[in-house]
Design a protein around this motif. Structure first.
Motif, PDB file in Angstrom:
ATOM      1  N   UNK A  46      71.340  22.059 -17.977  1.00  0.00           N
ATOM      2  CA  UNK A  46      71.195  22.901 -16.793  1.00  0.00           C
ATOM      3  C   UNK A  46      71.611  22.157 -15.529  1.00  0.00           C
ATOM      4  N   UNK A  47      72.346  21.048 -15.665  1.00  0.00           N
ATOM      5  CA  UNK A  47      72.765  20.259 -14.507  1.00  0.00           C
ATOM      6  C   UNK A  47      73.539  21.119 -13.513  1.00  0.00           C
ATOM      7  N   UNK A  48      73.355  20.819 -12.230  1.00  0.00           N
ATOM      8  CA  UNK A  48      74.107  21.530 -11.181  1.00  0.00           C
ATOM      9  C   UNK A  48      75.480  20.920 -11.049  1.00  0.00           C
ATOM     10  N   UNK A  49      76.339  21.207 -12.032  1.00  0.00           N
ATOM     11  CA  UNK A  49      77.626  20.503 -12.125  1.00  0.00           C
ATOM     12  C   UNK A  49      78.714  21.109 -11.253  1.00  0.00           C
ATOM     13  N   UNK A  50      78.459  22.324 -10.727  1.00  0.00           N
ATOM     14  CA  UNK A  50      79.407  22.899  -9.763  1.00  0.00           C
ATOM     15  C   UNK A  50      78.677  23.058  -8.427  1.00  0.00           C
ATOM     16  N   UNK A  51      79.101  22.306  -7.437  1.00  0.00           N
ATOM     17  CA  UNK A  51      78.527  22.481  -6.106  1.00  0.00           C
ATOM     18  C   UNK A  51      79.352  23.536  -5.377  1.00  0.00           C
ATOM     19  N   UNK A  52      78.701  24.640  -4.992  1.00  0.00           N
ATOM     20  CA  UNK A  52      79.367  25.651  -4.171  1.00  0.00           C
ATOM     21  C   UNK A  52      78.800  25.506  -2.766  1.00  0.00           C
ATOM     22  N   UNK A  53      79.631  25.048  -1.838  1.00  0.00           N
ATOM     23  CA  UNK A  53      79.121  24.787  -0.494  1.00  0.00           C
ATOM     24  C   UNK A  53      79.855  25.693   0.495  1.00  0.00           C
ATOM     25  N   UNK A  54      79.067  26.253   1.419  1.00  0.00           N
ATOM     26  CA  UNK A  54      79.677  27.157   2.389  1.00  0.00           C
ATOM     27  C   UNK A  54      80.654  26.368   3.267  1.00  0.00           C
ATOM     28  N   UNK A  55      81.800  26.977   3.483  1.00  0.00           N
ATOM     29  CA  UNK A  55      82.931  26.273   4.105  1.00  0.00           C
ATOM     30  C   UNK A  55      82.567  25.606   5.430  1.00  0.00           C
ATOM     31  N   UNK A  56      81.746  26.308   6.220  1.00  0.00           N
ATOM     32  CA  UNK A  56      81.443  25.806   7.564  1.00  0.00           C
ATOM     33  C   UNK A  56      80.660  24.497   7.551  1.00  0.00           C
ATOM     34  N   UNK A  57      79.979  24.203   6.468  1.00  0.00           N
ATOM     35  CA  UNK A  57      79.214  22.946   6.431  1.00  0.00           C
ATOM     36  C   UNK A  57      79.740  21.983   5.364  1.00  0.00           C
ATOM     37  N   UNK A  58      80.873  22.324   4.776  1.00  0.00           N
ATOM     38  CA  UNK A  58      81.365  21.537   3.637  1.00  0.00           C
ATOM     39  C   UNK A  58      81.614  20.078   4.014  1.00  0.00           C
TER      40      UNK A  58
END
Lengths: 292, 476
Positions: free
Chosen positions: B292-304
């Motif tokens: 269940x690792x968080x292997x894909x980080x989806x980050x909002x562009x404005x704070x990437x």
């Protein structure tokens, strides 16, 4: 103008498929003869093809989102509406079940009544099953943690072969009550009550595509549904037992949830329990810290 | 970025553990030599030192274990009042607590995970799991799933949380009155064998728990044995599908806990420092050997940019090295084969155009190691965004709107877990509703508890482990 003999010629119904809220013929142009239990001709039913099955899956997938997002109260109202519509056409269904199953007229009436009552029973579950199957979890830490059941998505249903209406209702209602959409393969030899039921579904405010109904050869259609990668689960209740291993193997390709067939057809008048709902839902657990 | 702090070595002593030179199979309450199995070695992945020789059970050994489990089911365990079964499980929970330090050290030696994780996460959860299900044994009629056990359960578990996965399998099975034949992973058999000793110390009736060490062949023989009534498997989706195929057309019940490719979604209003800790814990906990690792980080562009800068800085403080050192954050990769797989997929990530950055850290001379690594410029088509790497490798994607985040998060055949980081309560609940995953961690990640149902949607499997739901797979 009437016939000189005084007898009026009946207007027969064309029995078609039910896909995406419409009643198309099979794209294959094929049909097959349906008889009563004495072998008398009843109708030519559509002989659904692989393409029809795939079209039905597309229609079902499109229906999952609006149907699963509908408030549980609303889903309950619509299932209850199905019961109302069925009640209004009770006499027609008694005749169809009598023709299809060759039972006595009093038994046919009992089966139709039980089918109507089953819709009412499941209508009531729409806004209760989540409380019966869900939980609040007392984790050892400062977290709010709860588990809720959600519909699994598109469910293929092989309807029972013997019980043409009560059995059918008993497998379809628990699938859709939680918000799933169904692709149903009707009883091969006794498909007519199923098609008439789809007329009821079409006039009960059930969104198009929530139930799609195919008639034809179970052994021809079922493998396409079992192997379809956009089908999330399959109910093999009406699968011929010799076909079961092959269908379950095909279903494993995308880890479908599988409800296996039983050696003999179930006693549909018995209390259904929650298993047919719980098999086709997913439990989602959500955590959130508790703090200031 | 240089080292922020210096740390003196703080090794946990391994003197507390007494590893035998060789181990047999645990069948019918005794350690026995295999009839048709071969010996194999288990190594410490941090040093490549051989820890012990263990036995791979052959088909006849599997048959003996299943027979013993069947006899125990028929003659004792299924007939025993639930309150008595409960007391055995409470006993086991207590012995695990008593021997927790020893088991933690043994787990870190055989698996390579940092001692602070085996000591503070694995072992407390293992004991808690037995304690939780012990209490169910005499309360099954309130579960909603009936009170009748299935019979003999064949259980196959992975190497990433060896003893914890054993607990997840054995505790609910026994509480419900089933007996078990469990196969630990090939590379991590030692804590399961220690658990066999615990069963002896608890005077558990012979045959209720049988432990068969071995590799895939042993697992296959167990899964295909006609004498078992239920299979519980945790492992790869590929093997899970093969098991589902092998039980097709039988009456064997099945639960599967398979792979994942979780999205960890960070919105621009998230508490960023907490999110960074969650991202790091989400992917580098247990070297990323977490389904269940968080292997894909989806980050909002404005704070990437901000998130990535802080993430790299935080990653630079992670200490990689001796799993038994109490300061170690990132331990050893469990095996040479797993290391090879991580290297291959990382290379593919570079070849497909993603940009790789690894924290600077000293890699020990011996053992299997991989530095904490992050890929940026990843698209949904990249294999490192689609396939489970099962290592300390994070793929970063960006999004602009919540709809886009949901779309990307759900764009995977997996559906095990997801994370959401935002200060807005209504957004958390809306995201939690829309994510197709069995566990959603909001403003936290990688939390586990015996009372909390865990398991996947879609190709991440079916059935739940933990909580009342965890009983369903062992009752009829």
């Amino acid at each position: 103008m009437s016939d000189p003999s005084g007898e009026r010629l009946a207007v027969r119904k064309t029995y078609k498929l039910f896909i995406g809220g419409a009643f198309p013929r099979s794209e294959s142009g094929r049909s097959y003869v349906v008889t009563d239990t004495h072998g008398n001709f009843l109708a030519n039913a559509a002989l659904a093809s692989r393409k029809d099955a795939r079209d039905a899956v597309v229609a079902a997938r499109a229906a999952v989102k609006p149907w699963s997002k509908a408030p549980a109260y609303n889903r309950g109202q619509i299932l209850y509406r199905v019961a109302e519509m069925l009640e209004g056409r009770r006499a027609q269904f008694v005749t169809e079940v009598l023709d299809a199953e060759g039972v006595s007229s009093s038994e046919a009436a009992r089966l139709v009544d039980a089918a109507i009552d089953r819709w009412v029973w499941y209508a009531g579950w729409a806004d209760k099953y989540a409380q019966a199957l869900g939980s609040s979890n007392p984790v050892a830490g400062p977290y709010f943690d709860f588990s809720t059941p959600e519909p699994t998505g598109v469910v293929a249903v092989l309807a029972p072969q013997s019980s043409s209406l009560l059995g059918l209702v008993s497998v379809v209602a628990p699938v859709i009550v939680s918000g799933n959409a169904a692709v149903v393969v009707a009883s091969e030899q006794q498909p007519l009550p199923a098609i008439t039921l789809s007329e009821v579904l079409a006039t009960s405010d059930l969104p198009a595509g929530v139930v799609n109904l195919l008639t034809g050869l179970t052994a021809e259609i079922a493998p396409w549904l079992a192997s379809h990668l956009d089908v999330n689960a399959i109910d093999l209740t009406g699968a011929p037992l010799e076909l079961w291993p092959e269908l379950e193997r095909a279903a494993s390709d995308n880890v479908k949830r599988v409800l296996r067939p039983t050696e003999t057809e179930a006693e549909w008048s018995a209390d259904p329990g929650l298993r047919r709902i719980s098999t086709f839902v997913e439990t989602k657990t959500v955590w959130h810290p508790i703090g200031v | 970025m240089g080292k922020l702090f210096d740390y003196a070595p703080a090794p946990e002593s391994r003197a507390i553990v007494n590893i035998g030179a060789s181990y047999g199979l645990f069948i019918n309450g005794e350690f026995v030599d295999p009839v048709d199995g071969e010996p194999f070695k288990t190594v410490n992945p941090a040093s490549e030192e051989v820890l012990a020789e263990v036995s791979a059970a052959g088909p006849q050994d599997v048959d003996r274990a299943v027979t013993a489990a069947r006899r125990a089911f028929d003659t004792t365990w299924s007939r025993m009042p639930g309150r008595e079964r409960a007391k055995y499980l409470f006993r086991i929970a207590r012995i695990i607590q008593e021997r927790a330090r020893e088991l933690a050290v043994l787990e870190s030696l055989d698996n390579g995970k940092p001692i602070k994780e085996s000591r503070d996460v694995d072992l407390p959860l293992v004991a808690a799991h037995f304690f939780y299900y012990a209490g169910w044994a005499d309360k099954l009629k309130y579960s909603g799933y009936g009170e009748t056990p299935l019979g003999v359960a064949g259980q196959v578990i992975p190497w990433n949380f060896p003893l914890l996965m054993l607990a997840w399998k054995i505790a609910p099975a026994l509480a419900c009155g089933n007996t078990v034949v469990l196969k630990p992973a090939e590379t991590t058999p030692l804590t399961a064998l220690a658990f066999a000793e615990i069963c002896q110390q608890a005077e558990l009736p012979p045959g209720v728990v049988n432990i068969l060490t071995g590799a895939g062949e042993t697992g296959r023989a167990l899964v295909e044995h006609s004498g078992i009534d239920k299979i519980a498997f945790t492992g790869s989706t590929e093997v899970g599908k093969a098991i589902a195929k092998s039980v097709a057309g039988t009456r064997k019940r099945l639960t599967l806990e398979l792979g994942g490719k979780a999205a960890n979604i960070v919105f621009d209003d998230a508490p960023i420092d907490q999110a960074i800790e969650g991202i790091v814990g989400g992917i580098f906990f247990n070297q990323g050997h977490v389904c269940c690792a968080g292997s894909r980080l989806l980050v909002q562009e404005s704070v990437a940019d901000d998130v990535l800068e802080r993430l790299r800085r935080r990653m630079s403080t992670l200490r990689l090295g001796d799993p038994l050192d109490k300061n170690t954050d990132v331990g050893a990769i469990n095996s040479a084969a797993q290391l090879q797989k991580i290297r291959e997929l990382s290379q593919i990530g570079e070849d497909e155009g993603a940009e790789r950055w690894s924290a600077a850290c000293e890699i020990p001379d011996r053992g299997f190691w991989y530095p904490p690594t992050v890929f940026t410029g990843v698209t949904q088509a990249h294999r490192i965004a689609r396939e489970e790497i099962f290592g300390p490798v994070l793929s970063v994607l960006t999004f602009r709107t919540p709809d886009e985040a949901v779309e990307k998060a759900n764009n995977t055949p997996y559906g095990l877990s997801a994370g959401v980081w935002t200060d807005k309560g209504s957004r958390i609940l809306s995201m939690a509703n829309r994510l197709r995953a069995g566990v959603v961690w909001a403003n936290t990640f990688n939390k586990f508890d015996p009372t909390s149902p865990f398991g996947g949607y879609k190709e991440s499997g079916f059935g739940r482990e933990g909580g009342r739901h965890g009983l369903e797979g062992y009752l009829r």
